[in-house]
Scaffold this motif. Structure first.
Motif, PDB file in Angstrom:
ATOM      1  N   LEU A  26      -8.705   6.726  -1.315  1.00 45.91           N
ATOM      2  CA  LEU A  26      -7.402   6.266  -0.826  1.00 45.91           C
ATOM      3  C   LEU A  26      -7.155   6.774   0.591  1.00 45.91           C
ATOM      4  O   LEU A  26      -6.620   6.043   1.438  1.00 45.91           O
ATOM      5  N   TYR A  27      -7.542   8.018   0.859  1.00 47.52           N
ATOM      6  CA  TYR A  27      -7.290   8.613   2.169  1.00 47.52           C
ATOM      7  C   TYR A  27      -8.357   8.247   3.202  1.00 47.52           C
ATOM      8  O   TYR A  27      -8.261   8.634   4.372  1.00 47.52           O
ATOM      9  N   TRP A  46       0.811  -1.224   0.000  1.00 48.96           N
ATOM     10  CA  TRP A  46       0.000   0.000   0.000  1.00 48.96           C
ATOM     11  C   TRP A  46       0.841   1.270   0.000  1.00 48.96           C
ATOM     12  O   TRP A  46       0.444   2.289  -0.571  1.00 48.96           O
ATOM     13  N   ALA A  47       2.000   1.254   0.606  1.00 49.37           N
ATOM     14  CA  ALA A  47       2.830   2.472   0.676  1.00 49.37           C
ATOM     15  C   ALA A  47       3.307   2.924  -0.695  1.00 49.37           C
ATOM     16  O   ALA A  47       3.626   4.103  -0.886  1.00 49.37           O
ATOM     17  N   ALA A 106       0.018   2.079   6.338  1.00 52.29           N
ATOM     18  CA  ALA A 106       1.268   1.756   5.637  1.00 52.29           C
ATOM     19  C   ALA A 106       2.066   2.992   5.237  1.00 52.29           C
ATOM     20  O   ALA A 106       3.271   2.898   4.993  1.00 52.29           O
ATOM     21  N   ALA A 107       1.397   4.156   5.165  1.00 52.42           N
ATOM     22  CA  ALA A 107       2.032   5.359   4.627  1.00 52.42           C
ATOM     23  C   ALA A 107       2.102   6.454   5.692  1.00 52.42           C
ATOM     24  O   ALA A 107       1.145   7.218   5.860  1.00 52.42           O
ATOM     25  N   PRO A 108       3.208   6.584   6.409  1.00 47.47           N
ATOM     26  CA  PRO A 108       3.315   7.598   7.464  1.00 47.47           C
ATOM     27  C   PRO A 108       3.271   9.028   6.943  1.00 47.47           C
ATOM     28  O   PRO A 108       3.108   9.971   7.713  1.00 47.47           O
ATOM     29  N   PHE A 109       3.411   9.195   5.638  1.00 43.66           N
ATOM     30  CA  PHE A 109       3.395  10.508   5.004  1.00 43.66           C
ATOM     31  C   PHE A 109       2.012  10.878   4.465  1.00 43.66           C
ATOM     32  O   PHE A 109       1.826  11.951   3.908  1.00 43.66           O
TER      33      PHE A 109
END
Length: 435
Positions: A346-347, A335-336, A355-358
Motif C-alpha cells: 500500500l505504501y 484510495w484515501a 490520495a492520502a496526505p497522511f
C-alpha cells in the motif's frame, strides 16, 4: 416439460444451497473502516454463497467486555472477533484463539508490515490478521495555525502543543485549542495518557514490577494533561473517546487533535469533514527525552477456539484483510478510504500516496514505534499504550476512571495518582508479580 423440470431442479438446487449455508457471527467495533467492511461484505457473500454473515457492531469499550467474556468462558457466541494488539499474543498463548494457518496461497503474509505482524504473533504463529494498523499523530487546523502566527513542526514538543492550543482557542466562537481522549477505559483515555507518559519519562512499573504512579514523572504527565484540557479543551471532555473527538474535529470545533493515525482518512474526507482542506499532520509530541508519545495498534480479526465454523471464518478473514479487499475499497470509496497501516505494498502504491496526505506520517509513526523499549527507563513489559499482561485490562480501566475523575475535578491529580498506585499495587501483589 423439459423447461419446467429444469426450473424445478434449479429451484431445488438453490434451496439446497440455502439450507446448507453456514452463518458466521462477526463481532466488530463501530469505527468507520469496520462500517465500510460491513457495507462491502456483499462482495464476500457473492463469492461464497454458502456462507451468510451476521454482524454484531458495538462501541469500543462494550465490544472489549463482551468478546473478553465470551472467549474466556468459551461461550461460542462469535466466529470472528475484532480484537487488538494487546489481546492477540496473550489469548493466543492461552489457547483461546485458533492460529491463522490457512489464509490461502494468494494472501501474501510477507506483505504485512513487520511491526504490525509481529504484534499479532505468538510462539511463531499468527493468531489474528490486521484489518488496519495505526500509531498516533497530531492533526491540526492549518488555517487556525496560520491565524495564530505559528507553524507546526513535523516533530513538535509538548511545550509547542500547549502554546498552539492556547493561541487557537476561541471559546466564544466554539473553537477549542485541543481535543484529547477523556473517556475512561484502558483502550480510551489510558491509551493516550500512557503513550504520553512515555515521553515524560514515566512508566507503569519498574524492573521489579513495582507500580510507579507515585513518581514525579507521572505527576508531570497527569498535571500537564488535566491543565491542558481544562484550559483549552471542550466541555464534557471526560465523555469523549475517538468517535466523539472525531466529530468535534470534523465540525471545526478543535484546533488540534492527537489520536490514531487511522483518523487521517476521516478528517480529510470532504463528504464528512467541514475542515477537510484545512488539515495538517505531524508526529506525536515529545519532551526531548528520546521517546515520542505515540502508540502501536492493529484492529485485527481472529477466530476464537470455541467457534465450530472456523473454515468459513478463515475464508472471511482472508477476504477482509487481503490486498484484493484494499483494491475493492479503493474502487468503491477512493484510495484515501482504504484501511491503512497493514501492508507494505500500500505504501509503495503511488495512487494511495497521492490520495492520502497522511500516509507518510502514518508509516513513519508505525515504523518508529518500539513496544519492546517503550519508555525512557527500563521496564519488564512490552507495550506502548498498554502493558502486555492479562491483568492490565482490569487495572487499566480502573486507573482510567481515576484519571477521568481528575479531569472532571472530582479529585485532585495527586489523589488520582495515589489511588492508582494503591489499586495497581494490590492487583500486582495478588497476581504475585511482587514478591
Amino acid at each position: 416439460m423439459f423447461k419446467k423440470l429444469s426450473m424445478m431442479l434449479c429451484g431445488a438446487l438453490a434451496l439446497s444451497t440455502t439450507v446448507n449455508a453456514e452463518t458466521i457471527t462477526i463481532a466488530t467495533v463501530n469505527n468507520g473502516d469496520m462500517i465500510t467492511m460491513k457495507e462491502l461484505s456483499s462482495d464476500f457473500e457473492k463469492k461464497h454463497p454458502n456462507i451468510n454473515l451476521k454482524w454484531v457492531t458495538l462501541e469500543e469499550n462494550i465490544l472489549r467486555q463482551r468478546v473478553t467474556t465470551d472467549v474466556a468462558t468459551r461461550g461460542g457466541q462469535y466466529d470472528v472477533m475484532t480484537i487488538g494488539t494487546y489481546e492477540v499474543p496473550i489469548w493466543g498463548k492461552q489457547g483461546w484463539l485458533k492460529s491463522l494457518d490457512n489464509l490461502g496461497p494468494s494472501y501474501d503474509l510477507d506483505d504485512l508490515l513487520p511491526a504490525i505482524r509481529s504484534g499479532l504473533t505468538a510462539e511463531g504463529k499468527l493468531y489474528a490478521a490486521p484489518f488496519y494498523g495505526e500509531s498516533s499523530m497530531v492533526m491540526y487546523r492549518t488555517d487556525l495555525m496560520e491565524k495564530a502566527g505559528l507553524e507546526m513542526p513535523k516533530a513538535p514538543s509538548w511545550d509547542f502543543i500547549r502554546k498552539a492550543a492556547a493561541a487557537m482557542t476561541d471559546k466564544e466562537a466554539g473553537v477549542y485549542g485541543i481535543c484529547l481522549r477523556g473517556k475512561a477505559g484502558w483502550g480510551e483515555n489510558i491509551a493516550l495518557i500512557t503513550s504520553m507518559s512515555n515521553s515524560f519519562g514515566a512508566r507503569w512499573f519498574d524492573e521489579n514490577w513495582r507500580p510507579q504512579f507515585n513518581t514525579p514523572e507521572w505527576k508531570n504527565t497527569l498535571n500537564y494533561y488535566v491543565d491542558l484540557m481544562k484550559k483549552y479543551g471542550p466541555p464534557g471532555s471526560s465523555a469523549n473517546g475517538f468517535n466523539e473527538n472525531l466529530a468535534l474535529f470534523q465540525t471545526g470545533k478543535c484546533g488540534i487533535w492527537i489520536d490514531a493515525t487511522v483518523a487521517g482518512a476521516f478528517v480529510t474526507n470532504e463528504k464528512d469533514s467541514q475542515v477537510a482542506n484545512q488539515v495538517g499532520f505531524a508526529l506525536a509530541p515529545d519532551n526531548g527525552l528520546g521517546k515520542r508519545g505515540n502508540w502501536l495498534w492493529a484492529w485485527s480479526l481472529a477466530i476464537p477456539s470455541s467457534s465450530k465454523k472456523s473454515d468459513a471464518a478463515m475464508k472471511f478473514i482472508s477476504w477482509a484483510t487481503s490486498k484484493e479487499y484494499l483494491a475493492l475499497v479503493a474502487s468503491q470509496k477512493g484510495w484515501a478510504k482504504v484501511p491503512p497501516g497493514t501492508r507494505i505494498s500500500l505504501y509503495n502504491n503511488p495512487d494511495y500516496l497521492k490520495a492520502a496526505p497522511f500516509a507518510q506520517i502514518t508509516l513513519d509513526s508505525i515504523q518508529s514505534a518500539d513496544p519492546v523499549n517503550p519508555t525512557v527507563k527500563p521496564v519488564p513489559y512490552v507495550g506502548m499504550q498498554f502493558v502486555a499482561i492479562p491483568e492490565f485490562q482490569g487495572m487499566g480501566t480502573a486507573v482510567g476512571q481515576q484519571f477521568s475523575a481528575a479531569l472532571t475535578g472530582q479529585m485532585s491529580v495527586e489523589q488520582a495518582l495515589q489511588n492508582s498506585q494503591r489499586l495497581v499495587e494490590r492487583t500486582m501483589r495478588r497476581a504475585r508479580y511482587i514478591k
